[in-house]
Design an enzyme around this catalytic site. Structure first.
Site, PDB file in Angstrom:
ATOM      1  N   ASP A  44      -8.416  -3.335 -14.886  1.00 55.92           N
ATOM      2  CA  ASP A  44      -7.013  -3.413 -15.313  1.00 55.92           C
ATOM      3  C   ASP A  44      -6.695  -4.813 -15.824  1.00 55.92           C
ATOM      4  O   ASP A  44      -6.844  -5.789 -15.104  1.00 55.92           O
ATOM      5  CB  ASP A  44      -6.108  -3.084 -14.114  1.00 55.92           C
ATOM      6  CG  ASP A  44      -4.636  -3.193 -14.458  1.00 55.92           C
ATOM      7  OD1 ASP A  44      -4.026  -2.151 -14.752  1.00 55.92           O
ATOM      8  OD2 ASP A  44      -4.096  -4.319 -14.444  1.00 55.92           O
ATOM      9  N   TYR A  49      -1.795 -11.329 -19.602  1.00 60.77           N
ATOM     10  CA  TYR A  49      -2.766 -12.065 -18.786  1.00 60.77           C
ATOM     11  C   TYR A  49      -3.590 -13.043 -19.626  1.00 60.77           C
ATOM     12  O   TYR A  49      -4.170 -13.985 -19.085  1.00 60.77           O
ATOM     13  CB  TYR A  49      -3.728 -11.121 -18.076  1.00 60.77           C
ATOM     14  CG  TYR A  49      -3.109 -10.157 -17.096  1.00 60.77           C
ATOM     15  CD1 TYR A  49      -1.782 -10.267 -16.697  1.00 60.77           C
ATOM     16  CD2 TYR A  49      -3.859  -9.110 -16.569  1.00 60.77           C
ATOM     17  CE1 TYR A  49      -1.225  -9.357 -15.812  1.00 60.77           C
ATOM     18  CE2 TYR A  49      -3.309  -8.210 -15.674  1.00 60.77           C
ATOM     19  CZ  TYR A  49      -1.998  -8.333 -15.309  1.00 60.77           C
ATOM     20  OH  TYR A  49      -1.454  -7.432 -14.426  1.00 60.77           O
ATOM     21  N   LYS A  74      -1.821  -3.521 -20.904  1.00 60.09           N
ATOM     22  CA  LYS A  74      -0.370  -3.346 -20.826  1.00 60.09           C
ATOM     23  C   LYS A  74       0.325  -4.041 -21.988  1.00 60.09           C
ATOM     24  O   LYS A  74      -0.060  -5.147 -22.379  1.00 60.09           O
ATOM     25  CB  LYS A  74       0.179  -3.910 -19.501  1.00 60.09           C
ATOM     26  CG  LYS A  74      -0.521  -3.367 -18.276  1.00 60.09           C
ATOM     27  CD  LYS A  74       0.048  -3.946 -16.998  1.00 60.09           C
ATOM     28  CE  LYS A  74      -0.920  -3.786 -15.856  1.00 60.09           C
ATOM     29  NZ  LYS A  74      -2.057  -4.707 -15.906  1.00 60.09           N
ATOM     30  N   HIS A 104       4.552  -3.142 -19.481  1.00 60.33           N
ATOM     31  CA  HIS A 104       4.317  -4.016 -18.327  1.00 60.33           C
ATOM     32  C   HIS A 104       5.541  -4.131 -17.423  1.00 60.33           C
ATOM     33  O   HIS A 104       5.415  -4.232 -16.202  1.00 60.33           O
ATOM     34  CB  HIS A 104       3.875  -5.393 -18.813  1.00 60.33           C
ATOM     35  CG  HIS A 104       3.054  -6.142 -17.827  1.00 60.33           C
ATOM     36  ND1 HIS A 104       2.177  -7.125 -18.178  1.00 60.33           N
ATOM     37  CD2 HIS A 104       2.976  -6.077 -16.474  1.00 60.33           C
ATOM     38  CE1 HIS A 104       1.591  -7.620 -17.108  1.00 60.33           C
ATOM     39  NE2 HIS A 104       2.064  -7.005 -16.068  1.00 60.33           N
ATOM     40  N   LEU A 183      -2.778  -6.755  -1.397  1.00 59.78           N
ATOM     41  CA  LEU A 183      -3.061  -7.773  -0.377  1.00 59.78           C
ATOM     42  C   LEU A 183      -1.966  -8.841  -0.341  1.00 59.78           C
ATOM     43  O   LEU A 183      -2.102  -9.856   0.335  1.00 59.78           O
ATOM     44  CB  LEU A 183      -4.425  -8.439  -0.642  1.00 59.78           C
ATOM     45  CG  LEU A 183      -5.588  -7.494  -0.967  1.00 59.78           C
ATOM     46  CD1 LEU A 183      -6.867  -8.283  -1.196  1.00 59.78           C
ATOM     47  CD2 LEU A 183      -5.780  -6.456   0.134  1.00 59.78           C
ATOM     48  N   ILE A 221      -5.480  -1.579  -7.116  1.00 63.70           N
ATOM     49  CA  ILE A 221      -6.226  -2.541  -7.938  1.00 63.70           C
ATOM     50  C   ILE A 221      -6.112  -3.973  -7.390  1.00 63.70           C
ATOM     51  O   ILE A 221      -5.443  -4.805  -7.973  1.00 63.70           O
ATOM     52  CB  ILE A 221      -5.792  -2.483  -9.419  1.00 63.70           C
ATOM     53  CG1 ILE A 221      -4.257  -2.518  -9.552  1.00 63.70           C
ATOM     54  CG2 ILE A 221      -6.346  -1.248 -10.104  1.00 63.70           C
ATOM     55  CD1 ILE A 221      -3.777  -2.774 -10.980  1.00 63.70           C
ATOM     56  N   SER A 224      -9.787 -10.122  -7.144  1.00 62.40           N
ATOM     57  CA  SER A 224     -10.562 -11.186  -6.515  1.00 62.40           C
ATOM     58  C   SER A 224     -11.468 -11.795  -7.571  1.00 62.40           C
ATOM     59  O   SER A 224     -11.860 -11.124  -8.529  1.00 62.40           O
ATOM     60  CB  SER A 224     -11.404 -10.666  -5.345  1.00 62.40           C
ATOM     61  OG  SER A 224     -12.116 -11.741  -4.758  1.00 62.40           O
ATOM     62  N   ARG A 229     -16.137 -10.866  -1.879  1.00 61.27           N
ATOM     63  CA  ARG A 229     -14.904 -10.104  -1.615  1.00 61.27           C
ATOM     64  C   ARG A 229     -14.778  -8.902  -2.544  1.00 61.27           C
ATOM     65  O   ARG A 229     -14.250  -7.863  -2.147  1.00 61.27           O
ATOM     66  CB  ARG A 229     -13.686 -11.017  -1.747  1.00 61.27           C
ATOM     67  CG  ARG A 229     -13.603 -12.022  -0.624  1.00 61.27           C
ATOM     68  CD  ARG A 229     -12.379 -12.869  -0.689  1.00 61.27           C
ATOM     69  NE  ARG A 229     -12.518 -14.063   0.146  1.00 61.27           N
ATOM     70  CZ  ARG A 229     -11.848 -15.185  -0.042  1.00 61.27           C
ATOM     71  NH1 ARG A 229     -10.992 -15.275  -1.056  1.00 61.27           N
ATOM     72  NH2 ARG A 229     -12.027 -16.203   0.754  1.00 61.27           N
ATOM     73  N   ASN A 233     -14.275  -5.443  -0.824  1.00 61.40           N
ATOM     74  CA  ASN A 233     -13.083  -4.642  -1.107  1.00 61.40           C
ATOM     75  C   ASN A 233     -13.432  -3.219  -1.515  1.00 61.40           C
ATOM     76  O   ASN A 233     -12.639  -2.292  -1.306  1.00 61.40           O
ATOM     77  CB  ASN A 233     -12.249  -5.293  -2.211  1.00 61.40           C
ATOM     78  CG  ASN A 233     -11.555  -6.560  -1.762  1.00 61.40           C
ATOM     79  OD1 ASN A 233     -11.517  -6.873  -0.578  1.00 61.40           O
ATOM     80  ND2 ASN A 233     -11.010  -7.310  -2.713  1.00 61.40           N
TER      81      ASN A 233
END
Length: 270
Positions: A44, A49, A74, A104, A183, A221, A224, A229, A233
């Protein structure tokens, strides 16, 4: 990999990698590469971003067939035309299509960008379209004018932000909810209640938080950039949280199980 069927007939994995706040270049490329090596098949990203090119490069160089990967990007709603911006995303990604294209956030209202989203489907730029950070009222408003109904609503969701009424509103509209920041961008990992359940089940706090959201029926989603991790995950499919643990996690909610995507104080758009 477990999946949820979307309203457009495609299957979305219930677990994937998000790359929000991951630097373009080597950091993103490594994270996506490690995720695909670990067995992730959902990646994703987003125009906002700034790392679509690195995501695309890692996917192309992974050796995993494109059709086995579910790729989301997005539309940044500061743009004017979602279809035009989808073409630019595909150029950056080096891809012929994405599997899912989301608005978004509902800046300027929930409906204005949707014709461009539908045009992106008609042009073959994306298989599915959806939304992110839309509340139940905005879903209802969009549903009234949409020719193609949104398939997914990506929302902030964790035991501390347990948006149960929003998830229910989505399900009623045929929309699968997807959890970002499960998280709490790391904030939730040190919570004593999470730590207690993690210790009791022999799993990590991150695995407990991810597993809770999966058992709530969402696609999840987590982000990391650390290989250990990313692998850790992913290992959430060999155990289940029992009813008592789920109830303890549910009780951590601070939102009154809201139908809103974000509180008015938490919105970064108008």
């Amino acid at each position: 990999m477990t999946t949820r069927k979307l309203s457009n007939g495609t299957e979305i994995p219930v677990f994937g990698l998000g790359v929000w706040q991951v630097d373009d270049g080597a950091q993103t490329e490594r994270a996506v590469t490690w995720a695909l090596e670990a067995g992730y098949r959902l990646i994703d990203t987003a125009q906002a971003y700034g790392n679509e090119a690195s995501v695309g490069k890692a996917i192309r160089e992974s050796g995993v067939p494109r059709e086995e990967i579910f790729l989301t990007t997005k539309f940044y709603p500061g743009g004017k035309d979602a279809r035009v911006e989808a073409e630019k995303s595909l150029e950056r990604l080096g891809m012929e299509y994405v599997d899912l294209y989301l608005i978004h956030w509902p800046q300027g209202g929930p409906t204005w960008a949707w014709p461009g989203m539908e045009a992106a489907v008609e042009a073959g730029l994306t298989k599915g379209i959806g939304i992110s950070n839309f509340g139940a009222d905005e879903i209802q408003e969009l549903s009234k004018v949409a020719n193609i109904q949104p398939a997914v609503n990506q929302i902030q969701f964790s035991p501390f932000e347990y948006r149960a009424a929003l998830v229910a509103a989505g399900e009623q509209a045929g929309i699968v909810s997807q959890a970002y920041s499960p998280l709490g961008t790391g904030r939730h990992l040190d919570d004593p209640a999470i730590a207690r359940i993690a210790e009791a089940t022999g799993h990590t706090p991150a695995q407990v938080l991810i597993r809770w959201a999966i058992q709530k029926g969402l696609s999840v989603i987590p982000k990391s950039v650390h290989q250990d991790r990313i692998v850790e995950n992913f290992n959430v499919f060999d155990f289940e949280l029992d009813d008592a643990a789920m109830a303890d996690l549910d009780a951590l909610d601070t939102t009154n199980r809201t139908a809103d995507a974000l509180s008015s104080s938490g919105k970064w758009w108008s």
